[in-house]
Design an enzyme around this catalytic site. Structure first.
Site, short mmCIF file in Angstrom:
data_model
loop_
_atom_site.label_atom_id
_atom_site.label_comp_id
_atom_site.label_asym_id
_atom_site.label_seq_id
_atom_site.Cartn_x
_atom_site.Cartn_y
_atom_site.Cartn_z
N ARG B 45 0.88 -1.17 0.00
CA ARG B 45 0.00 0.00 0.00
C ARG B 45 0.91 1.22 0.00
NH1 ARG B 45 2.72 1.74 3.53
NH2 ARG B 45 1.31 3.50 3.67
N GLY B 46 0.29 2.40 -0.09
CA GLY B 46 1.06 3.63 -0.24
C GLY B 46 1.03 3.99 -1.71
N ALA B 47 0.62 5.22 -2.02
CA ALA B 47 0.33 5.59 -3.40
C ALA B 47 1.50 5.30 -4.36
CB ALA B 47 -0.09 7.06 -3.46
N ASP B 238 -2.20 10.67 -1.52
CA ASP B 238 -2.67 9.67 -2.49
C ASP B 238 -3.11 10.30 -3.80
OD1 ASP B 238 -3.00 8.37 0.31
OD2 ASP B 238 -2.94 6.74 -1.14
N LYS B 249 -4.54 9.47 3.70
CA LYS B 249 -5.14 8.52 4.64
C LYS B 249 -6.16 9.19 5.55
CE LYS B 249 -4.70 5.11 4.69
NZ LYS B 249 -5.72 4.26 3.99
#
Lengths: 347, 347
Positions: B45-47, B238, B249
């Site tokens: 995860r994490g843009a 994001d 987030k």
């Protein structure tokens, strides 16, 4: 009504709030130290409920005493009071209840009552503190209902409900009062990390009463407000200083700042026993810090790695200027709080 | 440096971010659907990391194809791109990376390259997206270091670190950059419910680098700021809309409001691939809602009672006026963002 705490023969019985919502387990405390431990470990929590538990624990401890003379009994009584006073530092209802028991003991002793008579007096006083709390919540709930719109979405933080009091609740008392008046209310419950009083307790007791409850994580409150899904915020209090600054569960301050940002009224609901005129402002309220483990673990699951530092204050201070009103059993207090709190306390 | 994601023979290997910090487990994805599933279930995860994973997944899927002609390969390629695009809606880096792969494919096909040549092209492009991301983070980190005081207490939300990128990180890249420049920085990590990226991932990767990290629950940020223990807030992103409104987030918005209340500078750190000029403002960014179970359970522990409703948006929008600056690999962008973002994107 939900039995948060009750007296039985030789014991104080409490629902174990650490085990909810999965298990409805009752803890029987047979001595004052057991009651003190139950308060400290949060078997029972919530400022009014803590006060009731301490009073009942003191009465139980004195009832268990083998002292035959008043002087010996007084020495034991004061030790028990100190034990209770050392359980948790922030909720002033604890000290208020202990003080009420002290005054009862002093009056009985001064009147030359016997050991048995004093024990009865303390039992009765503890039960009166219990019953007064329920009555206060009911009265407070009727006042709180006034500020609830006919169709309301209400955000609350932590649990200021039946479980936080002898019954009915403060913030949730207002919501129950509104529903009894025929209003429609749905609740958003902040989950309230780390102890999760919102997810575990508020949701549980509201669902028992058939009240629609949506659980959100604490960090969702801002987005929820931004979408105009919250009409009103109501929370409880652990101590209200003379100027209206209010200590309540950690995270309350952030909710109050967000409420003002979105022009949503933010109310505090608490019985007058929560008002502490001896504490001038929020900066003077002692804030309990609890163990790192409450933050690093949820049940058996380890969240944070070994080596991480933790800060775990149990409460924060909401400054009075963020509070639209303080709902008490004597009506809704408004700013300037220095005046309205003093008036309410003197009634 | 931390291996968030890497190419191996016939597979994409990722550290399983759902298992950290207790277990350091690696997941080997041998097909494009396996990579898509890893993105969807937040193994990764994490843009920026999602963008890299999608590109690598597309290259892997095409490599696995048995197509002998370009037209058949193109059909499979587009299906794989659609599969990746359907994984998560908010992080624009995903669509940016897919678009980059599409353009690579189109250029190679137009040039009349063979199936094998096209496969090599896509492999190289995916690796370039990976390597560019690390380089961007390094450059961004050096710019981010500029705004860090010589002795700084920095609050961050979620994980915008090595684990959220191909390596080094964005918000945490700035902190690493500051420390490389000889500054002293200690980090407060919001735990970031419900997925706990702060407690689990940020704390884990910072402690690996010997950076002092204190975990707090999300609702403690206000009290921490009120005590003047935070000098600076830096978070990732994001998607950054054309006017500077930023999706990040869930909870970021609340932190930004609190930062302004306490006059603490609030910065966003993100590579330019996170800027989406086609999205005019925050209200136009699609916000993913995830399953209720993320909120109601932590590991095996059930937090909320059966019957409770849940709202679980994965992101919120921080309006541009709360953002002091946007740290990119080309420098720190300032308001008016409509202008500075367009300039940065055109470089």
């Amino acid at each position: 009504m939900l039995p948060t705490i009750a007296r039985e023969a030789g014991a104080i019985v409490m629902i174990d709030q650490r085990k909810l919502p999965k298990e409805e387990v009752y803890v029987r405390c047979k001595s004052a130290p057991e009651v003190a431990r139950a308060i400290k470990t949060m078997v029972i929590r919530g400022a009014p409920a803590i006060g009731v538990a301490a009073a009942m624990g003191i009465a139980l401890g004195v009832r268990n005493s083998k002292a035959t003379g008043t002087q010996k009994l007084a020495a034991e009584f004061h030790k028990i009071c100190e034990l209770m006073a050392a359980t948790r530092p922030t909720a002033v209802n604890l000290f208020w209840a202990i003080d009420r028991m002290r005054r009862t003991f002093a009056a009985a002793a001064q009147a030359g009552e016997s050991v048995e008579q004093i024990k009865d007096r303390l039992d009765n006083e503890a039960q009166a503190i219990h019953d007064d709390d329920v009555a206060s919540c009911r009265a407070l709930g009727a006042f709180g209902a006034e500020i609830v719109p006919a169709e309301a979405h209400i955000l609350t933080h932590c649990n200021a409900g039946a479980l936080a009091t002898a019954g009915y609740g403060t913030a949730l008392g207002g919501i129950r009062g509104a529903i009894e008046q025929g209003k429609r209310a749905a609740v958003f419950a902040d989950e309230t990390r780390p102890f999760l009083q919102g997810a575990r307790l508020t949701a549980w007791e509201l669902l028992r009463d058939g009240i629609e409850t949506t659980v959100i994580t604490d960090n969702m409150a801002g987005a929820l407000m931004h979408r105009r899904r919250v009409d009103l915020v109501v929370v409880g209090a652990d101590r209200i200083a003379a100027n209206g600054d209010t200590a309540n569960k950690i995270g309350t301050y952030g909710v109050a700042v967000l409420a003002r940002e979105h022009q949503i009224p933010f109310y505090v609901a608490a019985p007058r026993s929560t008002i502490d005129l001896d504490t001038p402002s929020g900066g003077d309220i002692p804030i309990e810090e609890r163990s790192a483990r409450e933050v690093t673990h949820v049940g058996p699951a380890q969240l944070a790695p070994d080596g991480a530092l933790v800060w775990n204050p149990a409460f924060d201070i909401t400054p009075h200027h963020l509070i639209a009103g303080i709902i008490t059993e004597c009506g809704i207090l408004r700013a300037p709080y220095t005046k309205s709190l003093r008036q309410a306390k003197s009634l």
